[in-house]
Design an enzyme around this catalytic site. Structure first.
Site, PDB file in Angstrom:
ATOM      1  N   LYS A 158       7.144   6.903 -13.547  1.00  0.00           N
ATOM      2  CA  LYS A 158       5.764   6.546 -13.695  1.00  0.00           C
ATOM      3  C   LYS A 158       4.857   7.970 -13.365  1.00  0.00           C
ATOM      4  CE  LYS A 158       1.838   5.456 -12.536  1.00  0.00           C
ATOM      5  NZ  LYS A 158       0.750   6.307 -12.892  1.00  0.00           N
ATOM      6  N   GLU A 197       6.778  10.956  -0.082  1.00  0.00           N
ATOM      7  CA  GLU A 197       6.188  12.388   0.407  1.00  0.00           C
ATOM      8  C   GLU A 197       4.733  12.404   0.165  1.00  0.00           C
ATOM      9  OE1 GLU A 197       4.895  15.554   0.257  1.00  0.00           O
ATOM     10  OE2 GLU A 197       6.071  16.077  -1.554  1.00  0.00           O
ATOM     11  N   CYS A 215       0.151  19.463  -0.925  1.00  0.00           N
ATOM     12  CA  CYS A 215       0.518  18.507   0.081  1.00  0.00           C
ATOM     13  C   CYS A 215       0.509  19.249   1.455  1.00  0.00           C
ATOM     14  CB  CYS A 215       1.583  17.705  -0.250  1.00  0.00           C
ATOM     15  SG  CYS A 215       3.169  18.549  -0.637  1.00  0.00           S
ATOM     16  N   GLU A 231      -7.428  15.031   4.706  1.00  0.00           N
ATOM     17  CA  GLU A 231      -6.929  15.771   3.697  1.00  0.00           C
ATOM     18  C   GLU A 231      -7.831  15.980   2.544  1.00  0.00           C
ATOM     19  OE1 GLU A 231      -3.721  14.131   1.189  1.00  0.00           O
ATOM     20  OE2 GLU A 231      -2.799  16.215   1.477  1.00  0.00           O
TER      21      GLU A 231
HETATM   22  P1  NAI Z   1      -2.318   8.292  -5.565  1.00  0.00           P
HETATM   23  O1  NAI Z   1      -1.460   8.227  -4.568  1.00  0.00           O
HETATM   24  O2  NAI Z   1      -3.425   7.182  -5.645  1.00  0.00           O
HETATM   25  O3  NAI Z   1      -1.564   8.651  -6.777  1.00  0.00           O
HETATM   26  C1  NAI Z   1      -0.150   9.077  -6.989  1.00  0.00           C
HETATM   27  C2  NAI Z   1       0.536   8.274  -7.983  1.00  0.00           C
HETATM   28  O4  NAI Z   1       0.647   6.757  -7.351  1.00  0.00           O
HETATM   29  C3  NAI Z   1      -0.074   8.126  -9.367  1.00  0.00           C
HETATM   30  O5  NAI Z   1       1.187   8.257 -10.239  1.00  0.00           O
HETATM   31  C4  NAI Z   1      -0.594   6.703  -9.281  1.00  0.00           C
HETATM   32  O6  NAI Z   1      -0.964   6.283 -10.744  1.00  0.00           O
HETATM   33  C5  NAI Z   1       0.202   5.736  -8.405  1.00  0.00           C
HETATM   34  N1  NAI Z   1      -0.349   4.806  -7.785  1.00  0.00           N
HETATM   35  C6  NAI Z   1      -1.687   4.455  -7.384  1.00  0.00           C
HETATM   36  N2  NAI Z   1      -1.892   3.470  -6.991  1.00  0.00           N
HETATM   37  C7  NAI Z   1      -0.477   2.865  -6.871  1.00  0.00           C
HETATM   38  C8  NAI Z   1      -0.268   1.423  -6.617  1.00  0.00           C
HETATM   39  N3  NAI Z   1      -1.081   0.741  -6.072  1.00  0.00           N
HETATM   40  N4  NAI Z   1       0.981   1.381  -6.747  1.00  0.00           N
HETATM   41  C9  NAI Z   1       1.897   1.968  -7.399  1.00  0.00           C
HETATM   42  N5  NAI Z   1       1.524   3.227  -7.676  1.00  0.00           N
HETATM   43  C10 NAI Z   1       0.139   3.575  -7.642  1.00  0.00           C
HETATM   44  O7  NAI Z   1      -3.240   9.654  -5.530  1.00  0.00           O
HETATM   45  P2  NAI Z   1      -4.465  10.153  -6.139  1.00  0.00           P
HETATM   46  O8  NAI Z   1      -5.569   8.774  -6.136  1.00  0.00           O
HETATM   47  O9  NAI Z   1      -4.226  10.643  -7.421  1.00  0.00           O
HETATM   48  O10 NAI Z   1      -5.221  11.202  -5.304  1.00  0.00           O
HETATM   49  C11 NAI Z   1      -5.851  10.832  -4.214  1.00  0.00           C
HETATM   50  C12 NAI Z   1      -5.773  11.696  -2.942  1.00  0.00           C
HETATM   51  O11 NAI Z   1      -4.325  11.804  -2.676  1.00  0.00           O
HETATM   52  C13 NAI Z   1      -5.762  13.320  -3.418  1.00  0.00           C
HETATM   53  O12 NAI Z   1      -6.989  13.522  -3.198  1.00  0.00           O
HETATM   54  C14 NAI Z   1      -5.079  13.805  -2.163  1.00  0.00           C
HETATM   55  O13 NAI Z   1      -5.725  13.990  -1.279  1.00  0.00           O
HETATM   56  C15 NAI Z   1      -3.717  12.920  -2.061  1.00  0.00           C
HETATM   57  N6  NAI Z   1      -2.536  13.459  -2.991  1.00  0.00           N
HETATM   58  C16 NAI Z   1      -1.458  13.765  -2.383  1.00  0.00           C
HETATM   59  C17 NAI Z   1      -0.545  14.252  -3.042  1.00  0.00           C
HETATM   60  C18 NAI Z   1       0.774  15.104  -2.330  1.00  0.00           C
HETATM   61  O14 NAI Z   1       1.389  15.569  -3.026  1.00  0.00           O
HETATM   62  N7  NAI Z   1       1.189  14.552  -1.041  1.00  0.00           N
HETATM   63  C19 NAI Z   1      -0.427  14.160  -4.344  1.00  0.00           C
HETATM   64  C20 NAI Z   1      -1.684  13.578  -5.020  1.00  0.00           C
HETATM   65  C21 NAI Z   1      -2.596  13.148  -4.256  1.00  0.00           C
END
Ligand code: NAI
Ligand code: MG
Length: 494
Positions: free
Chosen positions: A190, A265, A299, A397
């Site tokens: 996904k 991660e 990250c 973050e």
């Molecule tokens: P997110 O954690 O919501 O999204 C990452 C993935 O998880 C996407 O594919 C999303 O569709 C999926 N997802 C979201 N909610 C879910 C659920 N309830 N069940 C299953 N899958 C789900 O991150 P988002 O909203 O894109 O970004 C928010 C913040 O997260 C950013 O501002 C940043 O601080 C952090 N982030 C950290 C990352 C890293 O590499 N550690 C990468 C992206 C965001």
């Protein structure tokens, strides 16, 4: 200042995408699509087939069939390795096209995609291709060896649900697919809703490389619908997730009823520590790369810059000069060093944190602190000084080009401050004192410590976090542990 309009690399054209289920390209069952936006212009790139629970169910069933009765888990491990090599070759052969697609979707500069993302993606598939036929069990020296022969087998976990973010869309696919496939698992991916395109192209290349139907399935869609259905599906054995820790908490709770294996991660607030004896030129560049690489959407970004008091002022001057000199603009221009933030949402979040830094935290903004241009989601490289470790910009973050500078005098106090965060993903230490470097590397609770370098990656080097930064490791031999089950076999000999 306006964004340079000269496009050295052509913008790819995409209109409508589909889902990859059981080796076939299909529209979503609901027929719904969502808009994919180019963050450097705000324009719509494509209408993306929007999968939800019904499509996830089809994809999981296909992955289950491929796992239980398809050739994949039973074929020779060497053949699986060859397929990963063939995929790596195809990625290399299509590097320009894939890079342009990544730029269009994410807003990152083309020069960085070609220099970093593409080689790491290719390298990851080749690295795990090499592992495919070296994942082995052991024979065990049990009591009564005349009577019993005891050995272990390393078997694939099964169907792996993989949920990835938007900051390194292709690399996250590689980190997820390569070890999973090398071990003989099947996958349902996904991708992030912000960056759905390159995963689809990688799926096409995997099919060309000979991936059997159902081994790789791709369902684009939103987290709360498609992602949620994947996490809850009883036909999925494991979830590998990269993203925000708050999402991981939801996933952990939702995975509990079906007791799925989980690897996470997550984010970070990584300390980048510079001592007065460091090579100043290298350390300044390390601070710049540590926070501004990939628009700060990393990250392990070095978002807390700890400077030894006696070099603080000079270091900040040099950092600010470089922040101001960075070339922002059209990410398709090979001269561009910093592109657009991935989305309006992320752009707003970063600007909100800049505001918090200025008004609530009352730190001093000495560079950037505002958007760049009037179109697209660009933010100037931003430096805050007069930061205390308990301020929000030092603890939360931001995931953007914003660095918080904190002075330090005493080494013990430094270690305490560096570790005072919920995160533990990475850290860096700049010093010529080798003893101090090793001692600090041991004291900092983080999954990766860089000494006199920042953001070095290799598929052989495990990557992951302590504390809220994650669970398990990606890359290296460690990732294989999370994609295999160990089976113990006892045989009575006499
Ligand atoms: P997110 O954690 O919501 O999204 C990452 C993935 O998880 C996407 O594919 C999303 O569709 C999926 N997802 C979201 N909610 C879910 C659920 N309830 N069940 C299953 N899958 C789900 O991150 P988002 O909203 O894109 O970004 C928010 C913040 O997260 C950013 O501002 C940043 O601080 C952090 N982030 C950290 C990352 C890293 O590499 N550690 C990468 C992206 C965001
Ligand atoms: Mg989210």
């Amino acid at each position: 200042m306006s964004i340079p309009s000269m496009e050295k690399v052509a913008r790819p054209k995409v209109r409508q995408t589909q889902l990859l289920i059981d080796g076939k390209w299909v529209p979503s069952k609901s027929g719904k699509t969502f808009e994919d936006i180019d963050p450097s212009t705000g324009d719509v790139i494509a209408h993306v087939a929007e999968g939800d629970a019904a499509d996830i169910d089809e994809a999981v069933k296909a992955a289950r069939r491929a796992f239980e009765s398809g050739p994949w888990p039973r074929m020779s491990a060497r053949e699986r390795g060859k397929l990963l090599l063939a995929l790596a070759d195809r990625i290399e052969a299509n590097a320009q096209e894939l890079a342009a697609l990544e730029v269009l979707d994410n807003g990152k500069p083309i020069r960085e995609v070609l220099a970093a993302d593409i080689p790491l993606v290719v390298g990851t598939f080749r690295y795990y291709a090499g592992w495919a036929d070296k994942i082995a069990g052991e024979t065990l020296p049990v009591e009564n060896p005349d009577q019993f022969f005891c050995y272990t087998r390393r078997e694939p976990v099964g169907v792996c649900g993989q949920i990835i973010p938007w900051n390194f869309p292709m690399l996250m696919v590689a980190w997820k697919w390569a070890p999973a496939l090398a071990c003989g698992n099947t996958v349902v991916l996904k991708p992030a809703e912000q960056t759905p395109l390159t995963a689809l192209r990688l799926g096409e290349l995997a099919m060309e490389a000979g991936s059997p139907p159902g081994v790789i399935n791709i369902v684009n869609g939103f987290g709360e619908t498609a992602g949620d259905a994947l996490v809850k599906h009883p036909g999925v054995d494991k979830i590998a997730f990269t993203g925000e820790y708050r999402t991981a908490q939801i996933i952990m709770a939702n995975a509990a009823p079906t007791l799925k294996r989980l690897t996470f991660e997550l984010g970070g607030k990584s300390p980048n520590i510079v001592f007065a004896d460091a090579d100043m030129e290298q350390a300044v560049q390390g601070a710049v790369d540590g926070i501004f690489f990939n628009q700060g959407e990393v990250c392990c970004a070095g978002s807390r810059l700890f400077l030894e008091q006696k070099i603080h002022d000079e270091f900040v001057d040099r950092l600010v000069a470089r922040a101001k000199a960075r070339r922002l603009g059209d990410p398709f221009d090979p001269q561009t060093e910093q592109g657009a933030q991935v989305s309006k949402e992320q752009f707003d979040k970063i600007l909100k944190y800049i505001e918090i830094g200025k008004t609530q935290d009352k730190a001093r903004c000495v560079a950037g602190g505002e958007r760049f241009g009037d179109r697209g989601y660009f933010i100037r490289p931003t430096v805050f000084t007069n930061v205390r470790n308990d301020m929000r910009i030092a603890q939360e973050e931001i995931f953007g080009p914003v660095v918080a500078v904190l002075p330090f005098r005493d080494e013990r106090e430094l270690v305490r401050e560096a570790n005072t965060t919920i995160y533990g993903l990475a850290a860096a230490i700049w010093t010529k004192d080798i003893g101090r470097a090793h001692a600090l590397a041991a004291s900092i609770r983080a999954g990766t410590v860089w000494v006199n370098c920042y953001n070095t990656f290799d598929p052989a080097a495990p990557f992951g976090g302590y504390k809220y930064s994650g669970m398990g490791r990606e890359c290296g031999r460690e990732a294989l542990e999370h994609y295999t089950e160990v089976k113990t076999v006892w045989v009575r000999m006499a």
